[in-house]
Each structure stands twice: as C-alpha cells, then as structure tokens.
Design a protein around this motif. Sequence first.
Motif, PDB file in Angstrom:
ATOM      1  N   MET A  37     -24.708  -5.267 -15.586  1.00 37.89           N
ATOM      2  CA  MET A  37     -24.702  -6.432 -14.719  1.00 37.89           C
ATOM      3  C   MET A  37     -25.869  -6.384 -13.739  1.00 37.89           C
ATOM      4  SD  MET A  37     -21.896  -7.909 -12.057  1.00 37.89           S
ATOM      5  CE  MET A  37     -20.993  -8.914 -13.200  1.00 37.89           C
TER       6      MET A  37
ATOM      7  N   PRO B 136     -25.345 -10.520  -9.050  1.00 45.38           N
ATOM      8  CA  PRO B 136     -24.169 -10.270  -9.888  1.00 45.38           C
ATOM      9  C   PRO B 136     -23.089 -11.347  -9.693  1.00 45.38           C
ATOM     10  CG  PRO B 136     -24.931  -8.211  -8.964  1.00 45.38           C
ATOM     11  CD  PRO B 136     -25.731  -9.312  -8.297  1.00 45.38           C
ATOM     12  N   ALA B 137     -23.006 -11.909  -8.503  1.00 45.87           N
ATOM     13  CA  ALA B 137     -22.010 -12.965  -8.244  1.00 45.87           C
ATOM     14  C   ALA B 137     -22.270 -14.180  -9.137  1.00 45.87           C
ATOM     15  CB  ALA B 137     -22.035 -13.374  -6.768  1.00 45.87           C
TER      16      ALA B 137
ATOM     17  N   ARG C 183     -20.925 -13.307 -12.522  1.00 47.81           N
ATOM     18  CA  ARG C 183     -19.459 -13.388 -12.509  1.00 47.81           C
ATOM     19  C   ARG C 183     -19.010 -14.846 -12.552  1.00 47.81           C
ATOM     20  NH1 ARG C 183     -20.025  -8.797  -9.209  1.00 47.81           N
ATOM     21  NH2 ARG C 183     -20.142 -10.038  -7.311  1.00 47.81           N
ATOM     22  N   ALA C 184     -19.704 -15.714 -11.803  1.00 44.51           N
ATOM     23  CA  ALA C 184     -19.326 -17.140 -11.742  1.00 44.51           C
ATOM     24  C   ALA C 184     -19.486 -17.809 -13.100  1.00 44.51           C
ATOM     25  CB  ALA C 184     -20.163 -17.860 -10.687  1.00 44.51           C
TER      26      ALA C 184
ATOM     27  N   GLY D 226     -19.344 -16.332 -15.888  1.00 37.99           N
ATOM     28  CA  GLY D 226     -18.295 -15.740 -16.719  1.00 37.99           C
ATOM     29  C   GLY D 226     -16.964 -16.416 -16.474  1.00 37.99           C
ATOM     30  N   GLU D 227     -16.649 -16.690 -15.208  1.00 39.15           N
ATOM     31  CA  GLU D 227     -15.410 -17.385 -14.870  1.00 39.15           C
ATOM     32  C   GLU D 227     -15.404 -18.807 -15.412  1.00 39.15           C
ATOM     33  OE1 GLU D 227     -15.010 -17.054 -10.620  1.00 39.15           O
ATOM     34  OE2 GLU D 227     -14.821 -14.871 -10.728  1.00 39.15           O
TER      35      GLU D 227
ATOM     36  N   THR E 278     -19.160 -14.503 -22.056  1.00 47.33           N
ATOM     37  CA  THR E 278     -18.131 -13.485 -21.871  1.00 47.33           C
ATOM     38  C   THR E 278     -18.762 -12.135 -22.177  1.00 47.33           C
ATOM     39  OG1 THR E 278     -16.432 -15.043 -22.574  1.00 47.33           O
ATOM     40  CG2 THR E 278     -15.840 -12.695 -22.581  1.00 47.33           C
TER      41      THR E 278
ATOM     42  N   ARG F 229     -17.381  -5.243 -22.400  1.00 45.77           N
ATOM     43  CA  ARG F 229     -17.115  -4.218 -21.387  1.00 45.77           C
ATOM     44  C   ARG F 229     -17.424  -2.843 -21.963  1.00 45.77           C
ATOM     45  NH1 ARG F 229     -15.195  -5.868 -16.143  1.00 45.77           N
ATOM     46  NH2 ARG F 229     -14.620  -8.048 -16.381  1.00 45.77           N
TER      47      ARG F 229
ATOM     48  N   HIS G 149     -17.314  -1.637 -17.270  1.00 51.31           N
ATOM     49  CA  HIS G 149     -18.439  -2.371 -16.691  1.00 51.31           C
ATOM     50  C   HIS G 149     -18.921  -3.474 -17.629  1.00 51.31           C
ATOM     51  CE1 HIS G 149     -18.758   0.561 -13.470  1.00 51.31           C
ATOM     52  NE2 HIS G 149     -18.597   1.499 -14.396  1.00 51.31           N
ATOM     53  N   ARG G 150     -19.318  -4.590 -17.053  1.00 50.47           N
ATOM     54  CA  ARG G 150     -19.831  -5.711 -17.852  1.00 50.47           C
ATOM     55  C   ARG G 150     -21.172  -5.343 -18.483  1.00 50.47           C
ATOM     56  NH1 ARG G 150     -17.461  -7.922 -13.292  1.00 50.47           N
ATOM     57  NH2 ARG G 150     -16.025  -9.642 -13.651  1.00 50.47           N
TER      58      ARG G 150
ATOM     59  N   TYR H  20     -24.293  -7.158 -21.005  1.00 51.58           N
ATOM     60  CA  TYR H  20     -24.819  -8.445 -21.474  1.00 51.58           C
ATOM     61  C   TYR H  20     -25.837  -8.256 -22.591  1.00 51.58           C
ATOM     62  CZ  TYR H  20     -22.697 -10.093 -17.179  1.00 51.58           C
ATOM     63  OH  TYR H  20     -21.802 -10.376 -16.187  1.00 51.58           O
TER      64      TYR H  20
END
Length: 116
Positions: free
Chosen positions: A21, A32-33, A36-37, A39-40, A45, A48, A53-54, A56
Amino acid sequence: MAADNPLSDRLDDDDYPAYSMGRAAEMLGTTPAFLRAIGEARLITPLRSEGGHRRYSRYQLRIAARARELVDRGTPIEAACRIVILEDQLEEARRINAEYRRAANEAPGGSGPAAG
C-alpha cells in the motif's frame, strides 16, 4: 534468465500483487487513505499478504491512477470510481465485439461487415 522462470512470469504479470500500500500510494502520488477509499468504493480489491497487508498489481495501479485523475479534477471519489468502472466495462465490451466481428468475418461464408 529463462522465460519459464516463475519469478520472470510474476514480474511480467499485470495482475501479480507486487506493490504494498505504501509503495502503491507513493507511485500514484497519493495517500494510503485514497487507496482504502477506492477499495471501499469497490473500484479495486487488493489481495492480502499472509500478514494481512494490502498488495496491489500494476493493473490495479493503472485503474487507481485513472480514478485519481478524475478526483484531482474535482469529481467526487464515488463518482470517479463509477466512471472508471463504466469505462472499463465499455472497453471490455468493445474488445468482445471486435472478437465477434473478426470471427464472423473469418467464418465460412462470412461476408464482412453487414451494411447498415
């Protein structure tokens, strides 16, 4: 290095989750936020790692970069994610359509594109 080397295959694979990430955010010039956003919003997706840990892939980073371009131009993040998803679906539909046309033209008796 041999072409059949598993490491070589992973390095050439656009879907291999090679980036953490932090590294992904750094490469995109974002936080990173932001990752995450999106992803949400289900734009991407991340896989892990065994430690949770994410991770990509290059493909996911290209998708995230497109969303970031839209957000940087003032598009709300949810709308940017929806736009990118629709663009991706359109690209896939065009690719499939081109394959069908090619197959129809190559089929016995195929007469090329239909007049319309």
